[in-house]
Design an enzyme around this catalytic site. Structure first.
Site, PDB file in Angstrom:
ATOM      1  N   ASP A  67       0.870  -1.155   0.000  1.00 52.05           N
ATOM      2  CA  ASP A  67       0.000   0.000   0.000  1.00 52.05           C
ATOM      3  C   ASP A  67       0.922   1.224   0.000  1.00 52.05           C
ATOM      4  OD1 ASP A  67      -2.222   1.614   0.434  1.00 52.05           O
ATOM      5  OD2 ASP A  67      -1.837   1.610   2.593  1.00 52.05           O
ATOM      6  N   THR A  72      -0.165   4.870   1.119  1.00 50.19           N
ATOM      7  CA  THR A  72      -0.410   5.778   2.220  1.00 50.19           C
ATOM      8  C   THR A  72      -0.288   5.039   3.552  1.00 50.19           C
ATOM      9  OG1 THR A  72      -1.976   6.833   0.782  1.00 50.19           O
ATOM     10  CG2 THR A  72      -1.996   7.500   3.082  1.00 50.19           C
ATOM     11  N   PHE A  89     -18.767   9.830   3.900  1.00 57.05           N
ATOM     12  CA  PHE A  89     -17.720   9.426   2.976  1.00 57.05           C
ATOM     13  C   PHE A  89     -17.706   7.893   2.895  1.00 57.05           C
ATOM     14  CE2 PHE A  89     -13.488   7.932   2.050  1.00 57.05           C
ATOM     15  CZ  PHE A  89     -13.093   8.748   1.005  1.00 57.05           C
ATOM     16  N   ARG A 115      -1.470  14.990  -1.690  1.00 53.30           N
ATOM     17  CA  ARG A 115      -2.810  14.422  -1.795  1.00 53.30           C
ATOM     18  C   ARG A 115      -3.805  15.565  -1.930  1.00 53.30           C
ATOM     19  NH1 ARG A 115      -3.163   9.318   0.716  1.00 53.30           N
ATOM     20  NH2 ARG A 115      -5.152   9.775   1.705  1.00 53.30           N
ATOM     21  N   THR A 173      -2.102   1.513  -4.974  1.00 53.24           N
ATOM     22  CA  THR A 173      -2.572   2.656  -4.227  1.00 53.24           C
ATOM     23  C   THR A 173      -3.870   3.180  -4.806  1.00 53.24           C
ATOM     24  OG1 THR A 173      -2.074   4.915  -3.597  1.00 53.24           O
ATOM     25  CG2 THR A 173      -1.066   4.121  -5.618  1.00 53.24           C
ATOM     26  N   ASP A 232      -4.364   6.288  -4.802  1.00 51.57           N
ATOM     27  CA  ASP A 232      -4.056   7.671  -5.176  1.00 51.57           C
ATOM     28  C   ASP A 232      -4.087   7.896  -6.676  1.00 51.57           C
ATOM     29  OD1 ASP A 232      -3.807   9.028  -2.860  1.00 51.57           O
ATOM     30  OD2 ASP A 232      -1.754   8.361  -2.509  1.00 51.57           O
TER      31      ASP A 232
END
Lengths: 1096, 368
Positions: free
Chosen positions: A376, A378, A514, A571, A651, A653
């Site tokens: 991963d 983060t 969320f 981010r 990830t 991201d």
């Protein structure tokens, strides 16, 4: 919770629940009826009366039902015990031994201990069952949260809020709920920590119960004096246990190999016994029939029957080739090597006081065979400590990346009394903008102060602490706080903030949560002026899709900023808002409530509603949060890459962020010219991938996005040709899919490492899951096999602990097979001289003690202490890792080699003594070729030969090893002389018939010369072979050993501590040897000991 | 078991770490053991150790081999198979008839010693193809009876199957197949230097032929009071079916050599490990001429009472005369094996030297 004081307005209530566990409908269970009534007890209990058939609240510490009754106990218990393979195996052997025609070893050596262990285990089970037998229990509420999931009923706080911290789950929650009396129905136990579905019926009215109303097992109350709850799920039914306990039992590749080998050995045993049985039949016909005068048989000569009996007799004698005890020994060694991981100071992280932890003790040697690591990003590669770094407001970018020596640029926040002193920002113009009253900027920070799920804690006035579910959120709220929009407190219905020194309270109308699919969060608030606003923050792509067309120009500039930020590895989040009108809101809220209490399709209906309201948003800007790399990540990745371990980063991201991190951790380098990007969700992915496959060079590093079913193989083929693979924008499920893909098609050992709940699936899918105990709660750790605090410890875990564990395990297996095969083969050769009568070569006591005392300690010492090179060299020369990946140290080939070696040794160990003793006598003319002297000679030769072999295998001779080796040899002679002494014979005449053999035999020079010759002949070929290999084809190990002088370690240690561990180890060891030697009582002790540890 | 161990163990506290508080409460102890830094010795198979070791081994084996060979050459041994030799052939043939099993048969075999046997000379009888090492046969004995337990004398252990009691249910002493099959030929050795010389009986000392521990610990007669004779002690038992004499009359010449402590019985009861074996019968008494230096060269004859039937199991019977050294009897295997090993080790050592010289010397392979 123990010090509950009854609230002033309420006397202590009791909640008698009558449980009716009948499934109410397909997926809902009636949990119980809740009554509230008032009484004057001072202690508060949730009063649970259990129905006998109930399983909902059973099976754990406090509430149990019994398993046996008086009559069923004996048969059931025995049946359970004999389900254990080892017990069953010994039972079969015992039955064989009880048949006098077959018994080739004394029957009592097996039956007494077996009875003992069965009795002891039965007594233990019985006493457990008596404790368990209960039908009515008082369950103190204080225990509830450590045992069960509760439905929150009421609490001390206004509005019956409960503040909890769920360090072991994921983040902080506020829970709310209260109801007086009613009936609760809910879903059956499941493993979804974030979902709860149920209804409460009060006075005929039905209310929906969701996750907000449940206190999950393992959470701690914060800021809450007391609360009452109804136990919904207890013990193993709790969501925590359901989600963490359902791990697949992982097995190592060596386990699998061992299973195959054991089957082969069983076959081999059958073949050996058959050969001997046939031999017996032939012998009976040719020799036995005429020997009948001296050894009459009751039924005359029947070669076939005799051969049949002989077969089983030899099964008893040769059973040592089937290493049932091997499994236990292997587990013990793994346990020892796991403790080394727990104890390693170099994997201890002082900042969070976290030592490394081997949560699974059965996978150690697989750590030395890893080929693929899935990481991963983060929190794993990065620290997951977020700092608000840049932002784009209304098309203008603020802030700059921190440079060294740039301290003059930090912004002064002293004007704001409530500012967090630790917050640092590098662009004063933004503060000026906010203080000047720029509306966009103020709205920007207002959004940050309102749209989040952070919990504030204000112990003394002005000292604010934020409890954030994710570090991103914390960073953003802190930023808003410093820029003058201070979030002070929240209730379920309102949020209080300070706007530039003025206190303002917003009514909180709805929170649109969320989640990983929505990737955005919104709140709907009403300002004191009565204005309705929806604030939304989320992933830029998601928010962009929902923007009002008028924002188009702003969107473009913001996009360029966003790309710039992502390029810096930051981010990003996009922020937007929307003004709502009252009528629409009224209608929406009504529909929202309806959806909320719906039992079916609640999720979907809510999603639709959210989708509906979150559109035509007005873009405010974007935030950029920095997440720094952890210490030592680039070096670790470099070393692991040198060890030929492929590292894939998975990830969620953006591509740019991930790429930037890739460069920062040395995964991508400037010399990697060809960088391929495979985009997901496009139709022409197949063609593009196959194009790439043609042009890919060794220096390429594509980032693949494609994970559609039909592209799997293409993706895998492409990815595996690359040095570096970074997968961006992957969901948790896709992470697991990637792991499964590699596991399935590459047949390689995989390791997944991650820190968050989104990594759990990947951690569980991989052969080995590693959890980083970081900022994001414990969920990854709970489902992992190994855990530690920093990514860089992975290097030590694999290159040092993994390597050693693999090496030790393989050395152990090779030696264990060698010593047992050698031992057994000698019996086989002797059969040809004793008319295949199943006569043993050795003394019965030697057979009993060979695995028990004489050889077990040294091999245990080797497999717990051996190091071919020390830890420093191990991590400095990652090439040393490759033998494990290639399965070089233990495989079927190695096993066959082991057997050949055993065969050679056993030939030497039988025929040299046979020939040397043939027709000879003692130096005084008396007998020395008698059976007893020969047995002593054969067993001494064997023991010395296997000990020498062990010494050749041992590379790291600590004092403990020396002690074990010499101690075992001395023990052999001491025990032998004792057992062959006059006293033992006179007391236990028929048990120790070897009286005087040691004295009369071991004082003869020819006996010792025979032992010397067998030792030389057994050891020399091994030495010569190994020396030749080193000279001709030195392995990387030999090179490292030859180049680096092995430095001795002299460290200070506290003697008493050392001794204690030592004693514990010996204790474990003694249990181990007892186990291996057919003395089953030790299994019980071992079990209880380990149980003790578990409890402890 | 595996399930148990496979369970996550949680954090195990080996020490009183739980009592520790403070920021580093969970830091593992810095002991050498826990950090795997115990001081250690790491031997390696280097050229400087292996090659000298090999050459030393070769020399050692050579020295041992040569000295053993010289020693063994110093022993003398004479084997004589008398199964069907000389007049014993008659007895052999007669024993083939089962009805003659109990009858005594005497015969004589003659042989010549070419060379003098110097020093102590041991007289053995040898049996071939007699499986004293069969599991059932070996188990068929009762050590407790033979160590003189009163209890076991009348109640032999079930291990003695099928020779526990006779048809009349009288317990057998000594019980079991081993004792029952005891070798019962007897020998008398005569010396006649040259044909015509007077015949001298060669004196054999028939005691001290068993292990000291066997004679003094493992085999005892049942306890008796002073007035009892040995025969009375054994009253109520019967001798094994194949025996011609009861156990208390085994040695007619020496009353102290009877019962379970009869040395021939003790020697027999120490079962041989292999089907071909020899057992000590007597030792030459060297007090009188012409035997003070051992057995002189010349003609010998042995008068044999031929009782033991071997034709049933295709066995052979021998007498063996042998001298011994510190190394034991005449077995040339070990000296030769040492010499062969020495040669092998030497060849291997040269081979390894060549390998080292060609490949390892400059560490060519090491520097990749």
């Amino acid at each position: 919770m123990n010090q509950l004081s009854p609230p002033p307005h309420l006397a202590s209530p009791h909640w008698p629940l009558s449980l009716l566990p009948v499934p109410y409908c397909n997926d809902s269970l009636l949990v119980g009826r809740v009554y509230m009534y008032v009484c004057t007890c001072t202690t508060v209990h949730v009063h649970v009366s259990l129905n006998m058939h109930s399983v909902l609240l059973s099976q754990d510490n406090a509430i149990r039902t019994s398993k046996y009754n008086v009559f069923s106990f004996l048969p059931l218990n025995l049946f359970e015990q004999f389900q254990r393979l080892a017990n069953a195996y010994f039972l079969v052997l015992l039955i064989l031994q009880l048949i006098p025609e077959i018994s080739s070893l004394s029957w009592f050596t097996t039956v007494v201990p077996l009875l003992l262990v069965l009795t002891m285990t039965a007594v233990k089970d019985a006493s457990d069952d008596i404790v368990r037998d209960g039908r009515y229990y008082l369950l103190p509420l204080s225990e509830c949260l450590s045992q069960a999931d509760l439905l929150l009923l009421t609490s001390s706080e206004p509005l019956n809020l409960v503040y909890i911290e769920t360090a072991e789950l994921d983040g902080t929650f506020i829970l709310k709920c209260v109801f007086p009396t009613g009936e609760v129905r809910c879903e059956p136990p499941n493993n979804r920590l974030d979902k709860f579905k149920g209804t409460l019926t009060v006075n005929g009215q039905t209310y929906a119960l969701d996750n907000d109303k449940v206190l999950l097992r393992g959470c701690t109350l914060r800021n809450t004096e007391w609360c009452f709850g109804l136990v919904v799920f207890g013990g193993p039914d709790t969501k925590l246990m359901q989600s963490s306990g359902k791990t697949v039992f992982k097995r190592t590749s060596i386990d699998g190999l061992m299973n195959v080998l054991v089957l082969c050995i069983f076959g081999f045993l059958a073949v050996m016994c058959s050969i001997l049985a046939v031999g017996n039949a032939i012998w009976e016909v040719r020799e036995g029939s005429v020997f009948i005068a001296f050894l009459p048989r009751p039924n005359g000569v029947n070669a076939g029957f005799s051969a049949f009996l002989t077969f089983w007799s030899y099964v008893i004698i040769l059973n040592t080739v089937v290493p049932i005890s091997l499994y236990v020994s292997v587990e013990i060694i793994r346990l020892g090597n796991s403790f080394y991981i727990d104890w390693d100071r170099k994997m201890y992280y002082p900042k969070s006081d976290t030592p490394a932890q081997a949560r699974t003790t059965t996978l150690n040697e697989e750590l030395g065979q890893i080929k693929y690591i899935f990481s991963d990003k983060t929190g794993t590669l990065t620290q997951n400590i977020m700092t608000f770094n840049k932002c784009s407001i209304n098309g203008k970018s603020y802030g700059r990346t921190q440079c060294r020596g740039d301290k003059t640029q930090t912004v002064d926040f002293t004007w704001n009394e409530l500012a967090d002193p630790k917050f640092v920002f590098h662009d004063p113009s933004l503060v000026e903008l906010v203080r000047e009253g720029d509306l966009a900027a103020q709205h920007f920070f207002r959004l940050l102060a309102l749209c989040h799920t952070v919990m504030p804690e204000e112990k003394t006035e002005g000292e604010l602490y934020y409890q954030a579910q994710s570090p991103d959120e914390g960073a953003l709220v802190t930023a808003a706080r410093n820029f003058g929009f201070v979030f002070r407190s929240r209730t379920p219905e309102s949020i209080r903030i300070m706007e530039m020194g003025q206190e303002v309270t917003y009514d909180l109308l709805a929170v649109l949560d969320f989640n990983n699919v929505r990737k955005r969060m919104s709140v709907i608030v009403r300002s004191p002026k009565g204005k309705l606003i929806l604030f939304c923050k989320g992933a830029d792509t998601i928010v962009y899709e929902r923007l009002h067309p008028s924002c188009l120009k702003l969107k473009d500039t913001t996009t360029s900023h966003l790309n710039e930020y992502a390029g810096d590895g930051l981010r990003t989040l996009a922020l937007a808002y929307k003004d709502l009108d009252d009528d629409y809101m009224e209608d929406w809220r009504r529909r929202h409530h309806e959806a909320n209490i719906a039992m079916d399709g609640k999720e979907e209906r809510l999603d639709e509603l959210y989708e509906e309201i979150e559109k035509d948003l007005m873009l405010l800007g974007a935030t950029a949060v920095e997440d720094k790399l952890q210490d030592g990540v680039p070096q670790t990745i470099e070393q692991l890459a040198k060890a030929d371990i492929k590292i894939w980063v998975l990830t969620g991201d953006k591509q740019e962020t991930a790429e930037n991190i890739g460069y920062a951790c040395n995964m991508l380098r400037e010399d990697m010219t060809e960088v391929f990007i495979v985009a997901a969700n496009t139709r022409d992915v197949t063609t593009s991938i196959s194009c790439f496959a043609n042009v890919i060079t060794h220096n390429s590093s594509p980032k693949a996005y494609a994970l559609e079913k039909d592209l799997e193989l293409e993706l895998l083929r492409t990815a595996c040709m690359c040095q570096t693979v970074i997968c961006c924008r992957v969901t948790p499920l896709q992470k697991a899919q990637v792991v499964e893909l590699v596991k399935h098609y590459k047949q390689a050992v995989t390791l997944a490492i991650g820190d968050g709940a989104n990594d759990v699936s990947m951690i569980k899918a991989a052969h080995i899951g590693v959890g980083i105990s970081g900022q994001e709660g414990m969920q990854a750790v709970l489902s992992s096999d190994y855990s530690f605090a920093q990514f860089r410890y992975l290097q030590r875990l694999l290159l040092v602990h993994g390597r050693w564990s693999y090496l030790r395990m393989c050395k152990f297996l090779r030696y264990f097979f060698y010593k047992n095969f050698t031992f057994t083969f000698v019996h086989f050769w002797y059969a040809f001289f004793c008319g295949f009568s199943a006569q043993t070569v050795y003394d019965e006591w030697f057979i009993t003690l060979y695995n028990l005392v004489y050889t077990a300690l040294p091999v245990l010492g080797m497999s717990l202490f051996d190091q071919d090179v020390n830890d420093r060299w191990s991590s400095q020369h990652p090439q040393l890792y490759s033998p494990g990946q290639l399965n070089l140290y233990f495989s079927k080939k190695a096993f066959v080699r082991c057997m050949m070696h055993s065969c050679y040794s056993s030939l030497i160990l039988f025929f040299i003594p046979w020939a040397a003793m043939y027709d000879t006598v003692r130096d005084d003319g008396k007998d020395i070729v008698d059976y007893q002297s020969f047995a002593l000679l054969a067993q001494t030769c064997l023991l010395i030969a296997v000990t020498i072999q062990l010494s050749l295998d041992t590379h790291y001779w600590t004092a403990v090893n020396q002690f074990f080796v010499w101690g075992s040899l001395s023990a052999y002679f001491a025990i032998t002389f004792t057992m062959y002494s006059n006293g033992m014979f006179l007391i236990f005449t028929s048990t120790f018939p070897f009286i005087g053999t040691a004295r009369n035999s071991l004082n003869q020079p020819n006996v010792w010369l025979t032992i010397l010759l067998t030792s030389i002949l057994c050891a020399l070929p091994v030495v010569a072979y190994r020396f030749t290999l080193i000279q001709l084809w030195p392995t990387i190990n030999d090179k490292v050993q030859a180049t680096g002088p092995y430095d001795m370690h002299y460290v200070n240690y506290t003697l008493d501590m050392y001794c204690m561990y030592y004693i514990i180890y010996i204790y474990i060891y003694v249990l181990y040897v007892l186990y291996t030697s057919d003395v089953p009582c030790s299994r019980f002790i071992l079990c209880t000991t380990l149980d003790m540890y578990v409890l402890y | 078991m595996q399930g148990l161990l496979g369970k996550p163990l949680g954090r195990v506290h080996w020490s009183n770490k739980a009592a520790k508080t403070g920021p580093l409460a969970h830091r593992p102890d810095n002991s050498a053991f826990m950090q795997q830094r115990l001081p250690a010795w790491s031997p390696m198979l280097t050229t400087s150790t292996v090659l000298p070791f090999m050459y030393c081994m070769a020399v050692l084996c050579l020295v041992v081999g040569v000295s053993l060979l010289i020693t063994v050459q110093g022993t003398q041994e004479m084997k004589l198979d008398y199964t069907e030799a000389g007049t014993c052939n008659n007895c052999f043939q007669s024993l083939k008839n089962v009805s003659n099993a109990g009858k005594s048969c005497s015969c004589r075999v003659v042989f010549t010693l070419e060379h003098e046997f110097k020093g102590d000379v041991f007289f053995y009888y040898g049996l071939q193809n007699f499986h004293q090492n069969l599991r059932k046969y070996m188990d068929s004995r009762d050590d407790a009876q033979m160590v003189g337990r009163k209890q076991n004398l009348k109640n032999p252990s079930s291990y003695c199957e099928p020779y526990i009691r006779d048809e009349k249910d009288v317990p057998i002493a000594p019980c079991g197949a081993v004792a029952n099959s005891m070798f019962n030929d007897s020998f008398a050795l005569q010396y006649q230097g040259q044909p015509g010389d007077p015949i001298n009986t060669v004196p054999l000392y028939r005691k001290g032929i068993a292990w000291y521990t066997d004679e003094n610990v493992k085999f005892r007669n049942p306890p008796k009071n002073k007035s009892q004779t040995l025969a009375q002690v054994f009253e109520g038992t019967t001798s094994p079916p194949y025996w011609q004499k009861p156990v208390y009359l085994l040695d007619p010449l020496d009353a102290t050599n009877n019962g379970f402590i009869n040395e021939d019985l003790i020697v027999w009861m120490r079962e041989a490990a292999f089907p071909n074996f020899k057992k000590l019968y007597g030792v030459l008494v060297r007090t009188q001429e012409p035997f003070t230096n051992g057995l002189p060269a010349g003609n010998y004859s042995i008068d044999i009472v031929y009782n033991f039937p071997v034709q049933y199991f295709k066995g052979r019977k021998q007498v063996v005369l042998s001298t011994v050294t510190w190394f034991g009897g005449q077995n040339r295997f070990l000296p030769i094996a040492y010499l062969v090993t020495s040669g092998l080790v030497f060849i291997i050592a040269i081979f390894l030297t060549v390998i080292w010289w060609k490949f390892g010397k400059d560490a060519k392979n090491m520097n990749e």
